[in-house]
Each structure stands twice: as structure tokens, then as C-alpha cells.
Design a protein around this motif. Sequence first.
Motif, PDB file in Angstrom:
ATOM      1  N   ALA A  75      33.093 126.619  99.669  1.00  0.00           N
ATOM      2  CA  ALA A  75      31.644 126.780  99.773  1.00  0.00           C
ATOM      3  C   ALA A  75      31.298 128.179 100.275  1.00  0.00           C
ATOM      4  O   ALA A  75      30.370 128.828  99.769  1.00  0.00           O
ATOM      5  CB  ALA A  75      31.066 125.722 100.706  1.00  0.00           C
ATOM      6  N   ALA A  76      32.051 128.652 101.251  1.00  0.00           N
ATOM      7  CA  ALA A  76      31.809 129.988 101.809  1.00  0.00           C
ATOM      8  C   ALA A  76      31.984 131.063 100.743  1.00  0.00           C
ATOM      9  O   ALA A  76      31.174 131.997 100.640  1.00  0.00           O
ATOM     10  CB  ALA A  76      32.745 130.239 102.980  1.00  0.00           C
ATOM     11  N   LYS A  77      33.043 130.959  99.938  1.00  0.00           N
ATOM     12  CA  LYS A  77      33.268 131.944  98.876  1.00  0.00           C
ATOM     13  C   LYS A  77      32.126 131.938  97.870  1.00  0.00           C
ATOM     14  O   LYS A  77      31.665 132.990  97.422  1.00  0.00           O
ATOM     15  CB  LYS A  77      34.599 131.665  98.178  1.00  0.00           C
ATOM     16  CG  LYS A  77      35.815 131.981  99.024  1.00  0.00           C
ATOM     17  CD  LYS A  77      37.108 131.748  98.248  1.00  0.00           C
ATOM     18  CE  LYS A  77      38.330 132.131  99.096  1.00  0.00           C
ATOM     19  NZ  LYS A  77      39.597 131.914  98.377  1.00  0.00           N
ATOM     20  N   THR A  78      31.649 130.740  97.516  1.00  0.00           N
ATOM     21  CA  THR A  78      30.537 130.634  96.565  1.00  0.00           C
ATOM     22  C   THR A  78      29.280 131.280  97.117  1.00  0.00           C
ATOM     23  O   THR A  78      28.586 132.022  96.416  1.00  0.00           O
ATOM     24  CB  THR A  78      30.266 129.147  96.254  1.00  0.00           C
ATOM     25  OG1 THR A  78      31.422 128.575  95.644  1.00  0.00           O
ATOM     26  CG2 THR A  78      29.084 129.003  95.308  1.00  0.00           C
ATOM     27  N   ILE A  79      28.988 131.014  98.384  1.00  0.00           N
ATOM     28  CA  ILE A  79      27.769 131.552  98.991  1.00  0.00           C
ATOM     29  C   ILE A  79      27.871 133.065  99.182  1.00  0.00           C
ATOM     30  O   ILE A  79      26.912 133.803  98.910  1.00  0.00           O
ATOM     31  CB  ILE A  79      27.480 130.843 100.326  1.00  0.00           C
ATOM     32  CG1 ILE A  79      27.149 129.365 100.068  1.00  0.00           C
ATOM     33  CG2 ILE A  79      26.327 131.519 101.062  1.00  0.00           C
ATOM     34  CD1 ILE A  79      27.075 128.519 101.315  1.00  0.00           C
ATOM     35  N   MET A  80      29.022 133.556  99.636  1.00  0.00           N
ATOM     36  CA  MET A  80      29.176 135.001  99.830  1.00  0.00           C
ATOM     37  C   MET A  80      29.090 135.751  98.503  1.00  0.00           C
ATOM     38  O   MET A  80      28.668 136.909  98.460  1.00  0.00           O
ATOM     39  CB  MET A  80      30.479 135.307 100.560  1.00  0.00           C
ATOM     40  CG  MET A  80      30.452 134.914 102.034  1.00  0.00           C
ATOM     41  SD  MET A  80      31.907 135.458 102.986  1.00  0.00           S
ATOM     42  CE  MET A  80      33.197 134.440 102.272  1.00  0.00           C
ATOM     43  N   ALA A  81      29.461 135.104  97.395  1.00  0.00           N
ATOM     44  CA  ALA A  81      29.328 135.732  96.076  1.00  0.00           C
ATOM     45  C   ALA A  81      27.865 135.939  95.701  1.00  0.00           C
ATOM     46  O   ALA A  81      27.556 136.733  94.802  1.00  0.00           O
ATOM     47  CB  ALA A  81      30.022 134.873  95.022  1.00  0.00           C
ATOM     48  N   MET A  82      26.950 135.253  96.389  1.00  0.00           N
ATOM     49  CA  MET A  82      25.521 135.415  96.140  1.00  0.00           C
ATOM     50  C   MET A  82      24.943 136.648  96.826  1.00  0.00           C
ATOM     51  O   MET A  82      23.772 136.975  96.625  1.00  0.00           O
ATOM     52  CB  MET A  82      24.759 134.171  96.611  1.00  0.00           C
ATOM     53  CG  MET A  82      25.157 132.888  95.911  1.00  0.00           C
ATOM     54  SD  MET A  82      24.212 131.470  96.581  1.00  0.00           S
ATOM     55  CE  MET A  82      25.053 130.084  95.799  1.00  0.00           C
ATOM     56  N   GLY A  83      25.734 137.300  97.682  1.00  0.00           N
ATOM     57  CA  GLY A  83      25.227 138.518  98.307  1.00  0.00           C
ATOM     58  C   GLY A  83      25.703 138.814  99.707  1.00  0.00           C
ATOM     59  O   GLY A  83      26.214 139.907  99.982  1.00  0.00           O
ATOM     60  N   PRO A  84      25.560 137.861 100.649  1.00  0.00           N
ATOM     61  CA  PRO A  84      25.934 138.187 102.038  1.00  0.00           C
ATOM     62  C   PRO A  84      27.440 138.357 102.193  1.00  0.00           C
ATOM     63  O   PRO A  84      28.218 137.518 101.743  1.00  0.00           O
ATOM     64  CB  PRO A  84      25.436 136.975 102.832  1.00  0.00           C
ATOM     65  CG  PRO A  84      25.344 135.871 101.837  1.00  0.00           C
ATOM     66  CD  PRO A  84      25.003 136.506 100.524  1.00  0.00           C
TER      67      PRO A  84
END
Length: 304
Positions: A189-198
Motif C-alpha cells: 500500500a505504501a509503494k502504491t501511495i508513494m507512486a502518487m507523489g509523496p
Amino acid sequence: MSLLTVGSVAFDAIETPFGKTDKIVGGAATYITLTASYFTKKNNIIGVVGGDFPKEMIDTLEEHGVNTEGLEIKPDGKTFFWSGKYHNDMNTRDTLDTQLNVFGDFDPTIPASYQDCQYLMLGNMVPALQMTVLNRLNNRPKFVMLDTMNLWMNIALDDLKAVISKVDCLTVNDEEARMFSGDYSLRRAAKTIMAMGPKTLIIKKGEHGALLFQGDQVFFCPALPLEEVFDPTGAGDTFAGGFIGYLASTDDISFDNMKRAIVYGSAMASFCVEKFGSERLLGLSQEEINSRVQEFVLLSTFHI
């Protein structure tokens, strides 16, 4: 380094298994700035309150070194109000009443003296408002941190994705991380969210601590087992205030320093839950903070 916090300043009415309160002062920006005041001296707030907001609380913020020039007062309006009741596990709660009042048409105005902020904390609010703040700053801060919640994932997903693509660090809880990413594994989940920008993601797990992600690096900070927990309201905002306040005080956004910051944030949150509202955050000594941080060190240090 100067810190700017934008978010709600509110009244809360809280009921837990250990008691209940009438209206007390709360709101994300209140908890964040009070906590950050123990770390950074250039501590600015932007928010809005009604004529019913006590001047004594504004004085208290200023006594803690918070610059309230950006706190708008609408004399004829009423302050944002939230009421909630916590279940016996203290992790779940029911919202009993929400009155946006003056916060419903909040239009953040950034004073000229705030324009040079190096650190920006965007408290949980409508994603379009968070983007408005970013657009109204003359220069992008060195470090931008944003908090959000599942409500915006449900009703303002496109706006949320747009604003998180502009920030350095996002903070959500574990339920929100899974919801936002569509993945049960928090690491994926963290990798997916960080790929969105942060580049950096913090996943809060309440009484089970917090996870810090950056690239392939992961750090876990436990929560301190406390003998008494009276009120978890504001703990997440207090955590964020300690985290970004420590970063601003050290002006070091390396991953190693963020590990220290997450411990300080967790320590401050552990104070917050010991009394109702922001009461425990008032008048803390540096000795108390240092001692609490050492408890965290001892809790998670071992040798093989």
C-alpha cells in the motif's frame, strides 16, 4: 526554520468510557501548533473561528509562541463544532454532531509575514482548500506535509490525488492506507501511495505505533503502553505536530532524522491522550519530553 500550519480550530464535546466534556477547544491546527511550539520558535497558524471562541485560548497559543496573525475571527459567526463518543476499545468512535459553521466557507488568507515558511503542515480538511494554500504561497516550502482522511477518499478523490502529488509527506491511518491503495499489505500500500507523489508516507496505527516509509526504507515506532488513556482525540494531530516541529527545529529532512522525528511525535501523542482535549499539552517541561522520549528508546532498544 519557520513552520506554517493550516487547519481547523474548533470546539469538541467528547465522551469516553472515562468521562465526558462539554465544549472544549480542539481542532487539528490547535493540536499541531501547540505541540510544535515545544520544538520551533517560528510557529504560525492559519484558521478561522467565530465570535464565540475564547480570547483566553488565543492568548494561550500566543504564550506558547504561536503567531496568530493568520487566525481569522468572524465576530458574527460560530466556531466549528464536533461531538463524538468513543467505544470501550478507545479506537472506534461515533460522531454525534458536526457543525462546520465558519469553517464551512473557510478561505485561507496567507499573511505576508508567513510567505517565507520553510515547513508547511496542511491539516485534515477539504483537499481543494489544501491545494489553495499551496497555490497562494509565493514560494514552495522546503517540506510540505499533509494529513487526510477516508471521507475525502470517498467524496473528493480526484482533488485528493491532485494535492498529494504536490506534497513531500502524507500521513494516514492504516485503514485509510488500505482504502486509498486498494491493498491490504501496508508495505505494498505504501509503494502504491508513494507512486502518487509523496516521497515519504507515515501510516498511523493508533495504540500499535506508526510506520515510516521512504523508497525501500521502512521504520517502525511503537506506541508507549500507558496505564491510563482518557481521550485519543487529537492524538494524530499531536503526533504530526511533534514530527514536523522536530524536523523544522533541526532543519534536517533526511530519513535518519525522520526516524527521530517520528519518536518525538509519538512521545507528544502519548502525552495528549492522558487528559481530555489539549489540556496535557499545556505547560509541558523539556525534562518531561526528554524523559518520555527515553521511555520510547528503552522500549525498542535491544542487542543480539
